[in-house]
Design an enzyme around this catalytic site. Sequence first.
Site, mmCIF file in Angstrom:
data_model
loop_
_atom_site.group_PDB
_atom_site.id
_atom_site.type_symbol
_atom_site.label_atom_id
_atom_site.label_comp_id
_atom_site.label_asym_id
_atom_site.label_seq_id
_atom_site.Cartn_x
_atom_site.Cartn_y
_atom_site.Cartn_z
ATOM 1 N N THR A 10 -30.839 25.317 35.948
ATOM 2 C CA THR A 10 -29.377 24.576 36.846
ATOM 3 C C THR A 10 -28.709 23.743 35.890
ATOM 4 O O THR A 10 -29.293 22.994 35.260
ATOM 5 C CB THR A 10 -29.402 24.416 38.023
ATOM 6 O OG1 THR A 10 -28.476 23.433 39.135
ATOM 7 C CG2 THR A 10 -31.002 23.003 37.848
ATOM 8 N N LYS A 15 -29.312 19.421 42.750
ATOM 9 C CA LYS A 15 -30.606 19.983 42.568
ATOM 10 C C LYS A 15 -31.727 19.173 41.740
ATOM 11 O O LYS A 15 -33.139 19.556 42.265
ATOM 12 C CB LYS A 15 -31.225 21.499 41.897
ATOM 13 C CG LYS A 15 -29.633 22.407 43.064
ATOM 14 C CD LYS A 15 -29.864 23.799 42.513
ATOM 15 C CE LYS A 15 -28.413 24.334 42.912
ATOM 16 N NZ LYS A 15 -28.347 25.970 42.702
ATOM 17 N N ASP A 71 -31.393 29.500 43.755
ATOM 18 C CA ASP A 71 -29.969 30.023 44.376
ATOM 19 C C ASP A 71 -29.880 29.489 45.796
ATOM 20 O O ASP A 71 -31.127 29.620 46.423
ATOM 21 C CB ASP A 71 -29.764 31.208 44.138
ATOM 22 C CG ASP A 71 -28.241 31.502 44.441
ATOM 23 O OD1 ASP A 71 -27.598 31.196 43.086
ATOM 24 O OD2 ASP A 71 -27.993 32.527 44.625
ATOM 25 N N PHE A 154 -26.132 15.995 48.836
ATOM 26 C CA PHE A 154 -25.091 16.547 48.207
ATOM 27 C C PHE A 154 -24.342 17.575 49.084
ATOM 28 O O PHE A 154 -24.889 18.770 50.098
ATOM 29 C CB PHE A 154 -25.156 17.111 46.753
ATOM 30 C CG PHE A 154 -26.321 18.655 46.893
ATOM 31 C CD1 PHE A 154 -28.219 18.468 47.032
ATOM 32 C CD2 PHE A 154 -25.565 19.587 46.471
ATOM 33 C CE1 PHE A 154 -28.409 19.296 46.427
ATOM 34 C CE2 PHE A 154 -26.796 20.691 46.229
ATOM 35 C CZ PHE A 154 -28.098 20.731 46.530
HETATM 36 P P1 ITT Z 1 -26.646 26.379 39.848
HETATM 37 O O1 ITT Z 1 -26.193 27.892 39.738
HETATM 38 O O2 ITT Z 1 -26.330 25.956 38.586
HETATM 39 O O3 ITT Z 1 -28.396 25.523 40.012
HETATM 40 P P2 ITT Z 1 -24.793 25.554 41.890
HETATM 41 O O4 ITT Z 1 -24.329 24.216 42.814
HETATM 42 O O5 ITT Z 1 -23.697 26.840 41.623
HETATM 43 O O6 ITT Z 1 -25.824 24.800 40.420
HETATM 44 P P3 ITT Z 1 -25.743 27.352 43.725
HETATM 45 O O7 ITT Z 1 -24.906 29.097 43.215
HETATM 46 O O8 ITT Z 1 -26.898 28.250 44.543
HETATM 47 O O9 ITT Z 1 -25.883 26.382 42.761
HETATM 48 O O10 ITT Z 1 -25.100 27.276 45.054
HETATM 49 C C1 ITT Z 1 -25.619 26.171 45.581
HETATM 50 C C2 ITT Z 1 -24.732 25.730 47.235
HETATM 51 O O11 ITT Z 1 -25.146 25.757 48.710
HETATM 52 C C3 ITT Z 1 -24.119 24.552 46.458
HETATM 53 O O12 ITT Z 1 -23.409 24.462 45.727
HETATM 54 C C4 ITT Z 1 -23.646 23.502 47.763
HETATM 55 O O13 ITT Z 1 -22.864 23.976 48.426
HETATM 56 C C5 ITT Z 1 -25.126 24.608 48.389
HETATM 57 N N1 ITT Z 1 -26.387 24.096 48.480
HETATM 58 C C6 ITT Z 1 -27.232 24.480 48.411
HETATM 59 N N2 ITT Z 1 -28.338 23.476 48.742
HETATM 60 C C7 ITT Z 1 -28.434 22.647 49.141
HETATM 61 C C8 ITT Z 1 -28.478 21.511 49.486
HETATM 62 O O14 ITT Z 1 -29.452 20.747 49.678
HETATM 63 N N3 ITT Z 1 -27.730 21.051 50.468
HETATM 64 C C9 ITT Z 1 -26.776 20.593 50.878
HETATM 65 N N4 ITT Z 1 -25.720 21.836 49.701
HETATM 66 C C10 ITT Z 1 -26.264 22.569 49.666
#
Ligand code: ITT
Length: 199
Positions: A10, A15, A71, A154
């Site tokens: 990531t 995360k 993800d 976040f």
């Molecule tokens: P990586 O792909 O590099 O891991 P990313 O932030 O782009 O980072 P994702 O594609 O999995 O990751 O998108 C996850 C999105 O979902 C994240 O940007 C948030 O908008 C939302 N999200 C996931 N988990 C969350 C959480 O615990 N709290 C709040 N929003 C969350």
Amino acid sequence: MPAAPLIIATRNSHKTSEIRQIVGASFQVLDANDFPDFPQVDETGTTFLENATLKAEAISSRIDGYVLSDDSGLEVDALHGAPGVWSSSYGGEEGNHASNNARLLEEMKNVGAENRSARFVCTMVIARDGKALTNFRGTCEGRILPTAAGCGGFGYDPLFAPQGHELSFAELGADIKNQLSHRARALAQVLEWLKQQSF
Ligand code: ITT
């Protein structure tokens, strides 16, 4: 004995810090910040599992050891599961949490309290040497609040109250979020699986 490394596929440091807090001292949790040549992975899948697999396989083909991807996203019932796999770019710009939350509030403005159910979903894939080995899914049920509240966490955390709570994840804080969250639930299964492996 030093803690075994666990590489998280990531670029989202929120995360990583949640995973680090949940895992405790049992692993040395590393991510893109620890590897200068961490490849950029295009998330071209249409499911959490496809995207998690793409990330875990791409990073583990470059870096030795177990690689764990996450993800995740938010599924809102009144929006037929949106933003779902597109959670990070829902507002138009990848990773812009303020515009994502603004769009979610706009889409939900006419939805009554009884129809605001939603869940966070997290799919984790473990890979090694470029091959996915297993995957796990965790979910956390809750509802979308009418206004943003709190400054912890976040992403959509200021707009999401987990079931059994009036406050948002952003107000509840890391200790409570990391007991209840989709990420914590997926990670508990990951840790059980890793216990059975040799390092
Ligand atoms: P990586 O792909 O590099 O891991 P990313 O932030 O782009 O980072 P994702 O594609 O999995 O990751 O998108 C996850 C999105 O979902 C994240 O940007 C948030 O908008 C939302 N999200 C996931 N988990 C969350 C959480 O615990 N709290 C709040 N929003 C969350």
